[in-house]
Scaffold this motif. Structure first.
Motif, PDB file in Angstrom:
ATOM      1  N   ASN A 172       0.769  -1.249   0.000  1.00  0.00           N
ATOM      2  CA  ASN A 172       0.000   0.000   0.000  1.00  0.00           C
ATOM      3  C   ASN A 172       0.793   1.288   0.000  1.00  0.00           C
ATOM      4  N   GLU A 173       2.104   1.222   0.291  1.00  0.00           N
ATOM      5  CA  GLU A 173       2.886   2.452   0.397  1.00  0.00           C
ATOM      6  C   GLU A 173       3.800   2.615  -0.812  1.00  0.00           C
ATOM      7  N   ALA A 174       3.901   3.836  -1.327  1.00  0.00           N
ATOM      8  CA  ALA A 174       4.909   4.131  -2.356  1.00  0.00           C
ATOM      9  C   ALA A 174       6.274   4.142  -1.678  1.00  0.00           C
ATOM     10  N   VAL A 175       7.298   3.636  -2.359  1.00  0.00           N
ATOM     11  CA  VAL A 175       8.626   3.611  -1.733  1.00  0.00           C
ATOM     12  C   VAL A 175       9.714   3.682  -2.801  1.00  0.00           C
ATOM     13  N   ARG A 176      10.801   4.359  -2.446  1.00  0.00           N
ATOM     14  CA  ARG A 176      11.950   4.423  -3.349  1.00  0.00           C
ATOM     15  C   ARG A 176      12.805   3.167  -3.167  1.00  0.00           C
ATOM     16  N   LEU A 177      13.264   2.623  -4.287  1.00  0.00           N
ATOM     17  CA  LEU A 177      14.069   1.399  -4.275  1.00  0.00           C
ATOM     18  C   LEU A 177      15.366   1.657  -5.032  1.00  0.00           C
ATOM     19  N   THR A 178      16.298   0.711  -4.946  1.00  0.00           N
ATOM     20  CA  THR A 178      17.519   0.818  -5.746  1.00  0.00           C
ATOM     21  C   THR A 178      17.701  -0.461  -6.569  1.00  0.00           C
ATOM     22  N   HIS A 179      18.309  -0.295  -7.745  1.00  0.00           N
ATOM     23  CA  HIS A 179      18.491  -1.439  -8.642  1.00  0.00           C
ATOM     24  C   HIS A 179      19.861  -1.365  -9.302  1.00  0.00           C
ATOM     25  N   THR A 180      20.205  -2.436  -9.995  1.00  0.00           N
ATOM     26  CA  THR A 180      21.556  -2.542 -10.578  1.00  0.00           C
ATOM     27  C   THR A 180      21.513  -2.630 -12.100  1.00  0.00           C
ATOM     28  N   MET A 181      20.441  -2.103 -12.702  1.00  0.00           N
ATOM     29  CA  MET A 181      20.227  -2.312 -14.137  1.00  0.00           C
ATOM     30  C   MET A 181      20.851  -1.233 -15.014  1.00  0.00           C
ATOM     31  N   LEU A 182      21.826  -0.536 -14.531  1.00  0.00           N
ATOM     32  CA  LEU A 182      22.423   0.517 -15.359  1.00  0.00           C
ATOM     33  C   LEU A 182      23.132  -0.120 -16.540  1.00  0.00           C
ATOM     34  N   ASP A 183      23.167   0.574 -17.656  1.00  0.00           N
ATOM     35  CA  ASP A 183      23.887   0.116 -18.843  1.00  0.00           C
ATOM     36  C   ASP A 183      23.420  -1.249 -19.340  1.00  0.00           C
ATOM     37  N   HIS A 184      22.189  -1.620 -19.064  1.00  0.00           N
ATOM     38  CA  HIS A 184      21.706  -2.903 -19.568  1.00  0.00           C
ATOM     39  C   HIS A 184      21.579  -2.831 -21.093  1.00  0.00           C
ATOM     40  N   PRO A 185      22.113  -3.836 -21.814  1.00  0.00           N
ATOM     41  CA  PRO A 185      22.118  -3.733 -23.281  1.00  0.00           C
ATOM     42  C   PRO A 185      20.721  -3.676 -23.914  1.00  0.00           C
ATOM     43  N   ARG A 203      18.094   6.003 -17.288  1.00  0.00           N
ATOM     44  CA  ARG A 203      18.879   7.138 -17.781  1.00  0.00           C
ATOM     45  C   ARG A 203      18.092   8.416 -17.497  1.00  0.00           C
ATOM     46  N   GLY A 204      18.796   9.503 -17.165  1.00  0.00           N
ATOM     47  CA  GLY A 204      18.104  10.753 -16.854  1.00  0.00           C
ATOM     48  C   GLY A 204      17.380  10.652 -15.516  1.00  0.00           C
ATOM     49  N   SER A 205      16.577  11.656 -15.223  1.00  0.00           N
ATOM     50  CA  SER A 205      15.877  11.661 -13.931  1.00  0.00           C
ATOM     51  C   SER A 205      14.428  12.068 -14.142  1.00  0.00           C
ATOM     52  N   LYS A 206      13.617  11.734 -13.160  1.00  0.00           N
ATOM     53  CA  LYS A 206      12.240  12.227 -13.178  1.00  0.00           C
ATOM     54  C   LYS A 206      11.737  12.333 -11.751  1.00  0.00           C
ATOM     55  N   THR A 207      10.754  13.191 -11.574  1.00  0.00           N
ATOM     56  CA  THR A 207      10.113  13.305 -10.266  1.00  0.00           C
ATOM     57  C   THR A 207       8.679  12.839 -10.414  1.00  0.00           C
ATOM     58  N   MET A 208       8.366  11.780  -9.669  1.00  0.00           N
ATOM     59  CA  MET A 208       6.985  11.311  -9.667  1.00  0.00           C
ATOM     60  C   MET A 208       6.350  11.795  -8.370  1.00  0.00           C
ATOM     61  N   THR A 209       5.232  12.484  -8.491  1.00  0.00           N
ATOM     62  CA  THR A 209       4.494  12.894  -7.293  1.00  0.00           C
ATOM     63  C   THR A 209       3.338  11.915  -7.134  1.00  0.00           C
ATOM     64  N   VAL A 210       3.377  11.196  -6.002  1.00  0.00           N
ATOM     65  CA  VAL A 210       2.422  10.104  -5.768  1.00  0.00           C
ATOM     66  C   VAL A 210       1.449  10.508  -4.670  1.00  0.00           C
ATOM     67  N   ARG A 254      -1.070  17.289  -1.206  1.00  0.00           N
ATOM     68  CA  ARG A 254      -1.283  15.942  -0.653  1.00  0.00           C
ATOM     69  C   ARG A 254      -0.361  14.902  -1.280  1.00  0.00           C
ATOM     70  N   GLY A 255       0.392  15.315  -2.307  1.00  0.00           N
ATOM     71  CA  GLY A 255       1.276  14.377  -2.996  1.00  0.00           C
ATOM     72  C   GLY A 255       2.644  14.315  -2.354  1.00  0.00           C
ATOM     73  N   GLN A 256       3.323  13.193  -2.608  1.00  0.00           N
ATOM     74  CA  GLN A 256       4.683  12.991  -2.105  1.00  0.00           C
ATOM     75  C   GLN A 256       5.598  12.958  -3.334  1.00  0.00           C
ATOM     76  N   PRO A 257       6.429  14.020  -3.532  1.00  0.00           N
ATOM     77  CA  PRO A 257       7.313  13.993  -4.695  1.00  0.00           C
ATOM     78  C   PRO A 257       8.506  13.069  -4.454  1.00  0.00           C
ATOM     79  N   VAL A 258       8.776  12.178  -5.381  1.00  0.00           N
ATOM     80  CA  VAL A 258       9.917  11.253  -5.256  1.00  0.00           C
ATOM     81  C   VAL A 258      10.755  11.410  -6.516  1.00  0.00           C
ATOM     82  N   GLU A 259      11.999  11.877  -6.337  1.00  0.00           N
ATOM     83  CA  GLU A 259      12.885  12.068  -7.487  1.00  0.00           C
ATOM     84  C   GLU A 259      13.709  10.802  -7.665  1.00  0.00           C
ATOM     85  N   ILE A 260      13.760  10.287  -8.874  1.00  0.00           N
ATOM     86  CA  ILE A 260      14.573   9.083  -9.108  1.00  0.00           C
ATOM     87  C   ILE A 260      15.600   9.331 -10.210  1.00  0.00           C
ATOM     88  N   HIS A 261      16.779   8.788  -9.969  1.00  0.00           N
ATOM     89  CA  HIS A 261      17.930   8.904 -10.871  1.00  0.00           C
ATOM     90  C   HIS A 261      18.317   7.487 -11.306  1.00  0.00           C
TER      91      HIS A 261
END
Ligand SMILES: [Fe+2]
Length: 290
Positions: A24-37, A157-164, A199-206
């Motif tokens: 039920n909760e939005a959450v920031r995560l980390t991953h290792t998929m950089l430079d995936h072909p 690649r790049g960044s975005k801010t999702m407001t949830v 009422r939104g929660q802005p989450v910036e992801i890189h």
């Protein structure tokens, strides 16, 4: 694809965070998929060209947060040109159902397999697993909307801010909008009012970060100053499907003059209303939105 490309794509910290937040909760995560072909622009252009035309949607990106579906302008560019000039054409493009391509299907399922031990005990089997790739020009906006799936958006690649926004805030989304949505009568874009903003929660992801978006949590997205590539991995669950059925059954109740109670919150499963809706559908066929 080499085996090492599909091992531990979510970090151990991401699995802990997901374990605390899901479903039920939005959450920031980390991953290792950089430079995936499979996720560079050339590979994505080839992917987009290999899928049925209906699986590639492209939109001009200079849109307000709230826009009616009929007001979205049509992009004049084709697929290859949109991808090749994405740094300057002011578009956002979605490649849908990437799992139709075998290599992308393997990638999607490998990612979701890493989450099964968290997801299945809570919301039942994962169903309708689908992947999407968003290729976006600098500064583009994806308007306020919600989606029917559990979703993890991985930034490549790049960044975005999702407001949830919270999925259960009925001042943001009226119950009748949920009901029409599940009956196919409401576009995913939602009516926006400026006073919703707080009422939104802005989450910036890189690159290397991701966000888990709960089912039908409204959100809008502001792209950062560079070209963005994001991979979205989605699934339905026994729980989310039952909630959708319960919403549809509430529509049936409203049609006969009963003001229905909203579906019960997680962890309740809404099985009675879900079974009732399936019975109605068997007898009456698909229920039309009104
Ligand atoms: Fe979305």
């Amino acid at each position: 694809m080499d085996e090492s490309m599909t091992a531990n794509m979510f970090t151990p910290q991401a699995l802990v965070a997901m374990g605390q937040a899901y479903p039920n909760e939005a959450v920031r995560l980390t991953h290792t998929m950089l430079d995936h072909p499979l996720l560079g622009l050339d590979a994505l252009e080839a992917l987009a060209s290999s899928l049925p035309a209906a699986c590639v949607e492209y939109n001009p990106g200079a849109l307000p947060i709230g826009i009616a579906p009929e007001d979205i302008p049509v992009s004049p560019l084709g697929i290859a040109e949109t991808v090749r000039t994405i740094d300057r054409n002011g578009s956002w493009m979605v490649i849908k159902r990437i799992e139709q391509h075998p290599a992308y299907g393997r990638l999607l399922h490998a990612l979701l397999d890493e989450l099964k031990d968290i997801v299945q005990p809570r919301t039942g089997a994962m169903e309708r697993c689908e992947g999407f790739v968003f290729v976006t020009s600098p500064g583009s906006v994806t308007p306020f909307h919600f989606d029917p799936e559990h979703n993890i958006l991985l930034q490549i690649r790049g960044s975005k801010t999702m407001t949830v926004f919270p999925a259960d805030d009925e001042e943001l989304i009226d119950p009748t909008v949920h009901e029409a949505f599940h009956l196919g009568g409401h576009h995913r874009n939602l009516p926006w009012q400026d006073e919703f903003g707080a009422r939104g929660q802005p989450v910036e992801i890189h690159p290397g970060e991701a966000i888990y978006v709960p089912v039908k949590a409204p959100h809008w997205v502001q792209n950062g100053p560079e070209v963005s590539i994001s991979l979205s991995v989605t699934w339905r669950s026994e729980w989310s499907v039952a909630e959708a059925d319960a919403r549809a059954f509430n529509h049936v109740l409203r049609q006969i003059g009963i003001a229905p109670r909203r579906p019960a919150a997680y962890p309740a499963r809404n099985l009675a209303k879900s079974l009732a809706y399936r019975a109605v559908r068997r007898v009456k066929g698909p229920v039309a939105p009104t």
